[in-house]
Design a protein around this motif. Structure first.
Motif, mmCIF file in Angstrom:
data_model
loop_
_atom_site.group_PDB
_atom_site.id
_atom_site.type_symbol
_atom_site.label_atom_id
_atom_site.label_comp_id
_atom_site.label_asym_id
_atom_site.label_seq_id
_atom_site.Cartn_x
_atom_site.Cartn_y
_atom_site.Cartn_z
ATOM 1 N N LEU A 172 0.818 -1.225 0.000
ATOM 2 C CA LEU A 172 0.000 0.000 0.000
ATOM 3 C C LEU A 172 0.846 1.265 0.000
ATOM 4 O O LEU A 172 0.311 2.369 0.141
ATOM 5 C CB LEU A 172 -0.921 -0.009 1.225
ATOM 6 N N ASN A 173 2.165 1.085 -0.136
ATOM 7 C CA ASN A 173 3.099 2.230 -0.197
ATOM 8 C C ASN A 173 3.122 3.048 1.089
ATOM 9 O O ASN A 173 3.359 4.264 1.059
ATOM 10 C CB ASN A 173 2.758 3.135 -1.391
ATOM 11 N N LEU A 174 2.897 2.376 2.226
ATOM 12 C CA LEU A 174 2.985 3.048 3.516
ATOM 13 C C LEU A 174 4.428 2.954 4.015
ATOM 14 O O LEU A 174 5.096 1.939 3.804
ATOM 15 C CB LEU A 174 2.044 2.393 4.533
ATOM 16 N N PRO A 175 4.933 3.988 4.689
ATOM 17 C CA PRO A 175 6.324 3.968 5.163
ATOM 18 C C PRO A 175 6.533 2.950 6.275
ATOM 19 O O PRO A 175 5.590 2.522 6.941
ATOM 20 C CB PRO A 175 6.555 5.402 5.656
ATOM 21 N N ALA A 186 -7.005 1.761 9.740
ATOM 22 C CA ALA A 186 -8.118 0.828 9.931
ATOM 23 C C ALA A 186 -9.189 1.400 10.850
ATOM 24 O O ALA A 186 -10.383 1.095 10.683
ATOM 25 C CB ALA A 186 -7.599 -0.490 10.500
ATOM 26 N N GLN A 187 -8.790 2.213 11.782
ATOM 27 C CA GLN A 187 -9.743 2.782 12.732
ATOM 28 C C GLN A 187 -10.717 3.746 12.061
ATOM 29 O O GLN A 187 -11.754 4.094 12.638
ATOM 30 C CB GLN A 187 -8.977 3.485 13.852
ATOM 31 N N LYS A 188 -10.403 4.154 10.833
ATOM 32 C CA LYS A 188 -11.275 5.073 10.098
ATOM 33 C C LYS A 188 -11.967 4.393 8.911
ATOM 34 O O LYS A 188 -12.630 5.054 8.117
ATOM 35 C CB LYS A 188 -10.454 6.270 9.598
ATOM 36 N N GLY A 189 -11.804 3.069 8.797
ATOM 37 C CA GLY A 189 -12.334 2.365 7.641
ATOM 38 C C GLY A 189 -13.414 1.364 7.980
ATOM 39 O O GLY A 189 -13.738 1.114 9.143
ATOM 40 N N ASN A 190 -13.971 0.744 6.926
ATOM 41 C CA ASN A 190 -15.008 -0.272 7.055
ATOM 42 C C ASN A 190 -14.352 -1.653 7.009
ATOM 43 O O ASN A 190 -13.818 -2.042 5.973
ATOM 44 C CB ASN A 190 -16.018 -0.130 5.906
ATOM 45 N N PRO A 191 -14.404 -2.413 8.103
ATOM 46 C CA PRO A 191 -13.680 -3.686 8.162
ATOM 47 C C PRO A 191 -14.269 -4.799 7.302
ATOM 48 O O PRO A 191 -13.622 -5.834 7.115
ATOM 49 C CB PRO A 191 -13.734 -4.046 9.648
ATOM 50 N N ILE A 192 -15.476 -4.620 6.799
ATOM 51 C CA ILE A 192 -16.094 -5.677 5.981
ATOM 52 C C ILE A 192 -16.318 -5.207 4.545
ATOM 53 O O ILE A 192 -17.114 -5.790 3.817
ATOM 54 C CB ILE A 192 -17.414 -6.168 6.606
ATOM 55 N N PHE A 218 -5.107 -8.878 -5.258
ATOM 56 C CA PHE A 218 -6.298 -8.034 -5.161
ATOM 57 C C PHE A 218 -5.971 -6.586 -5.505
ATOM 58 O O PHE A 218 -6.675 -5.948 -6.312
ATOM 59 C CB PHE A 218 -6.883 -8.120 -3.745
ATOM 60 N N ILE A 219 -4.908 -6.063 -4.918
ATOM 61 C CA ILE A 219 -4.512 -4.678 -5.186
ATOM 62 C C ILE A 219 -4.097 -4.519 -6.646
ATOM 63 O O ILE A 219 -4.468 -3.536 -7.313
ATOM 64 C CB ILE A 219 -3.361 -4.248 -4.247
ATOM 65 N N ARG A 220 -3.366 -5.476 -7.159
ATOM 66 C CA ARG A 220 -2.932 -5.419 -8.562
ATOM 67 C C ARG A 220 -4.129 -5.350 -9.503
ATOM 68 O O ARG A 220 -4.164 -4.527 -10.430
ATOM 69 C CB ARG A 220 -2.081 -6.643 -8.881
ATOM 70 N N ASP A 221 -5.126 -6.219 -9.259
ATOM 71 C CA ASP A 221 -6.299 -6.264 -10.132
ATOM 72 C C ASP A 221 -7.135 -4.985 -10.033
ATOM 73 O O ASP A 221 -7.658 -4.492 -11.041
ATOM 74 C CB ASP A 221 -7.161 -7.478 -9.791
ATOM 75 N N ASN A 233 -9.262 4.374 -1.348
ATOM 76 C CA ASN A 233 -9.879 3.386 -0.446
ATOM 77 C C ASN A 233 -8.937 2.907 0.657
ATOM 78 O O ASN A 233 -9.159 1.840 1.233
ATOM 79 C CB ASN A 233 -10.336 2.183 -1.270
ATOM 80 N N LEU A 234 -7.900 3.676 0.974
ATOM 81 C CA LEU A 234 -6.866 3.220 1.893
ATOM 82 C C LEU A 234 -7.434 2.798 3.245
ATOM 83 O O LEU A 234 -7.073 1.734 3.773
ATOM 84 C CB LEU A 234 -5.817 4.321 2.095
#
Length: 333
Positions: A172-175, A186-192, A218-221, A233-234
């Motif tokens: 995901l290109n995170l440092p 994740a605390q700001k996202g939808n887990p499902i 999945f990310i590639r596609d 959608n991070l």
């Protein structure tokens, strides 16, 4: 009365703690930020920085504990597992320090220490208990019968859960270090929002190699459809990945608790600092009627306090080693 100085140098934290009669009175940690430039720990750099840090960290620990080196009764150290060069710095210093002061040496298994971190503060689990030990290098379910009697009843067959977090962050290109950043997003996202496969591994063992590959594909596609998919959608990606990893871990832990008929359940290791795992474990405990034990954040990642408390219990049993002891990059549990 026992005053033990403990050294932890298994990876990239140089840490020294003082344990005074079973109580931690100092726990100093020097982190190595240099590895952020390379996206991961560089072993050679880690060992060199340990050499720079170990003397000032020891001095600070003695000051914090208000202890003179002549008041020490033993020196404990991480023998392994870990990076051999990093371990060598800690083991060599511990041997020299103990030799100069005519003190006994106590060798500690790094993974045992993660589990025994639960005996630093109250509340403490009752034997026997199960401990899910999760880090960048290990994923284990351990049956803990006593301070010195532990059995791995389930473990990863390939990659660790912590590595799954870190490799996902890299995708995901995170440092670096990426695991805590996945937790933050994740605390700001939808887990499902997105579904990832749960490895079908028999028994109590784990596997995360295929899981990592599934995320990569999945990310590639998705990026073939929308090149900005990650940026848009991070939070939801991170939440879904974290939700999946936590479910994999806790489903096995639930099975182990049922199989062994145990109600005292603990987590340990760097990934035990993950908020998703901590929250989900507490929720599961309500339905399973478990007594759950979660270490303070400072005792989740590598630290010398856990080496000190493990060393203290070895000291009570006079479980000492000689000056011929060597570090072990890999060692039996």
């Amino acid at each position: 009365m026992s005053v033990i100085l403990a050294i932890e140098s298994s990876c990239d934290e140089t840490s020294v703690a003082i344990c005074n009669n079973g109580k931690i009175t100092a726990n100093v940690i020097a982190n190595q930020t240099i590895h952020e430039n390379y996206g991961g720990v560089i072993p050679e750099l880690a060992s060199r920085v340990h050499q720079q840090n170990i003397v000032p960290v020891i001095q600070q620990a003695l000051i914090d504990a208000n202890v003179n080196k002549n008041e020490l009764n033993a020196v404990a150290f991480t023998k392994g597992p870990g990076l051999l060069g990093s371990l060598l710095v800690g083991v060599s210093f511990a041997k020299s320090f103990a030799l100069a002061l005519d003190l006994p040496l106590i060798a500690v298994n790094h993974m045992h220490a993660h589990i025994l971190a639960h005996f630093i503060d109250e509340p403490k689990p009752q034997f026997p208990f199960l401990c899910l030990t999760v880090s960048g290098g290990h994923t284990q379910i351990v049956l803990v019968r006593d301070y010195s009697s532990m059995e791995i009843v389930g473990e990863t067959l390939d990659d660790a859960a912590g590595e799954a977090f870190d490799k996902t962050a890299k995708i995901l290109n995170l440092p670096y270090p990426g695991g805590p950043l996945i937790d933050k997003h994740a605390q700001k996202g939808n887990p499902i929002d997105y579904k990832f496969p749960e490895p079908q591994i028999k028994g109590l063992d784990f596997s995360f190699s295929g899981f990592k590959t599934a995320i990569l594909y999945f990310i590639r596609d998705q990026e073939k459809i929308d090149p900005d998919f990650i940026a848009k959608n991070l939070n939801d990606i991170c939440a879904s990945v974290q939700y999946s990893i936590v479910n994999i871990l806790l489903n096995k832990l639930k099975r182990a608790a049922k199989e062994y008929g145990i109600k005292d359940v603990a987590i340990a290791g760097g990934v035990s600092a993950n908020s998703g795992l901590r929250n989900a474990l507490q929720e599961l405990a309500l339905t399973q009627q478990w007594n759950v034990f979660i270490p303070a954040f400072e005792y989740c990642t590598d630290n010398a306090a856990m080496i000190a408390i493990a060393g203290y219990h070895k000291y009570l049993n006079k479980d000492f080693v000689g000056q011929d002891v060597s570090p072990a990059a890999r060692m039996e549990f």
